[in-house]
Every structure is written in C-alpha cells, then in structure tokens.
Design a protein around this motif. Structure first.
Motif, PDB file in Angstrom:
ATOM      1  N   THR A 102       0.822  -1.208   0.000  1.00  0.00           N
ATOM      2  CA  THR A 102       0.000   0.000   0.000  1.00  0.00           C
ATOM      3  C   THR A 102       0.854   1.255   0.000  1.00  0.00           C
ATOM      4  N   TYR A 155       1.794   2.378 -10.070  1.00  0.00           N
ATOM      5  CA  TYR A 155       0.914   1.286 -10.455  1.00  0.00           C
ATOM      6  C   TYR A 155       1.680   0.256 -11.291  1.00  0.00           C
ATOM      7  N   LYS A 212      -4.773  -0.449  -7.010  1.00  0.00           N
ATOM      8  CA  LYS A 212      -4.635   0.635  -6.032  1.00  0.00           C
ATOM      9  C   LYS A 212      -3.225   1.200  -5.966  1.00  0.00           C
ATOM     10  N   GLN A 236     -11.801   8.899 -12.389  1.00  0.00           N
ATOM     11  CA  GLN A 236     -11.148   8.655 -11.101  1.00  0.00           C
ATOM     12  C   GLN A 236     -11.881   9.415 -10.013  1.00  0.00           C
ATOM     13  N   ASP A 263     -13.218   7.157  -4.130  1.00  0.00           N
ATOM     14  CA  ASP A 263     -13.436   5.822  -3.591  1.00  0.00           C
ATOM     15  C   ASP A 263     -13.341   4.707  -4.629  1.00  0.00           C
ATOM     16  N   GLY A 281     -10.889   4.754  -7.480  1.00  0.00           N
ATOM     17  CA  GLY A 281      -9.652   4.629  -8.238  1.00  0.00           C
ATOM     18  C   GLY A 281      -9.893   4.925  -9.709  1.00  0.00           C
TER      19      GLY A 281
END
Lengths: 111, 113
Positions: free
Chosen positions: A8, A87, A103, B37, B40, B42
C-alpha cells in the motif's frame, strides 16, 4: 488478465534508490508488465514496460524475475518529485486495449 | 508533457445538467481512452475509440456517451449529472501498434453541486 499485488505504501530517503515490488504470480507468457505513476491528481505517467528481460530507460529500471511471477521497479536516485502512487499493471501481449489500474503503492520520498 | 490535451481543466455544474469534455490525442495516435477517477473508486476505464470507431467499453453509465471525430479528437458527454459523478476524468491516447503505452492528459476535474 493477471492480478497484481503491491504494498500500500513505502518510504524512501531522498537520493537513495527506491525499489518498488509487484507480485503477479498468475501472469501468463503473453502478458507484459507495465509501470505507471500518478503524481497528486495529475494524469498517470508511463514509466516503463517489459516482458521477461530487464529493461532500463531514463526514468527507471524494471527487473523481472526469471519465473516472471514478480518484478521490481527501481528509481535509482529518488527525489522529492518522485513522490507519487506507482501502479504495476499486467497487460496482454497483443493488446491494443485499455489498462486496468489497481490501487498501487504510495511512495513517499523524504528529505 | 504527454502531448494529450484535455479541456476544460475544471468544470462546476449543477445536478441534472449536461457537460462535454474534450480530448485532443497526441499527434499520430489513433486510439483514445476515457477514464474516471473518483476518491473511492480509483481509476476506472470507461470507453475506448480507435480511428473513429468504438473499440471497447468499460464501466460507462448509460447517461454517458463518447465519440471520436475524423480529426481524431474525442468528446465525452455526461448527462443528467448526479453528485456522484464528481470526479477527475482522464483521456489517454496510444499509437495503433500492439502493446503501445497509453499516454494520459492531465484531466478535467468535474464538480457537480
């Protein structure tokens, strides 16, 4: 498409190498590994991509393990401007299509 | 600078309204992609065009539509806007070849009040 797993968040000291890991254990032989980054609400920026050999460009190096189940993006001398979300994306080899973003890893470069 | 231009940079509008976002791809790029985007969700792929034709569809709502014109610029139309449509909308482009990286613009920030 194969799924990727990234930490993360990570910290890195300014001037040191930043090593960002990515697991893609279900990757298939015809899938490339792509790396992008997004600096605070700007558009994602392309960094590098590779299939199985290590790759290097002016921004970074990409190291892919021999079994291709994981990779590492290396920023050799991180600066404060490298603070961003990174990413790791797996993309089919013959793709002319879109990228699916997860994410990512929030990298914070600290002075 | 990626070479992809998006206008406007910011847009504030009311619920129920309709807006149009514009994207000019990099010179020579035939494919255009739209992403949304929100905080919450992405980065979510909406739709792709290639040389004027729709190529792929993602999580695009029926209230949203897009097109790519003969000069290759693209527009994303958002109608009957809701508060939840507030987000950053990114356009990306790529050349025609396989495995060409996508290059993203800096987005349009839409705020629906």
């Amino acid at each position: 498409d194969a799924k990727t797993t990234q930490p993360t968040s990570m910290d890195c000291a300014e001037g040191r190498a930043a090593n960002l890991p990515c697991n893609h254990s279900t990757i298939s032989g015809n899938e490339y590994v792509y790396w992008y980054r997004q600096i605070h609400s700007q558009g994602p920026q392309y960094i590098i991509h590779g299939l199985k050999n290590n790759e290097t460009n002016e921004m970074a190096s990409l190291i892919i393990t021999e079994d291709r189940k994981s990779s590492t993006l290396i920023l050799p001398h991180a600066t404060l401007r490298d603070t961003a979300v990174y990413y790791c994306i797996v993309r089919p080899r013959k793709s002319q299509g879109n990228l699916i973003f997860g994410k990512g890893t929030k990298l914070s470069v600290k002075p | 600078d990626s070479g992809v231009t998006q206008t406007p940079k910011h847009l504030i509008t009311a619920t129920g309204q309709r807006v149009t976002l514009r994207c000019s791809p990099r010179s020579g790029d035939l494919s255009v992609y739209w992403y949304q985007q929100s905080l919450d969700q992405g980065l979510q792929f909406l739709i792709q065009y290639y040389n004027g034709e729709e190529r792929a569809k993602g999580n695009i709502l029926e209230r949203f539509s897009a097109q790519q014109f003969p000069d290759l610029h693209s527009e994303l139309n958002l109608s009957s806007l809701e508060l939840g449509d507030s987000a950053l909308y990114f356009c990306a482009s790529s050349v025609a070849g396989v495995n060409s990286p996508l290059h993203f613009g800096n987005g349009t920030r839409l705020t629906v009040t």
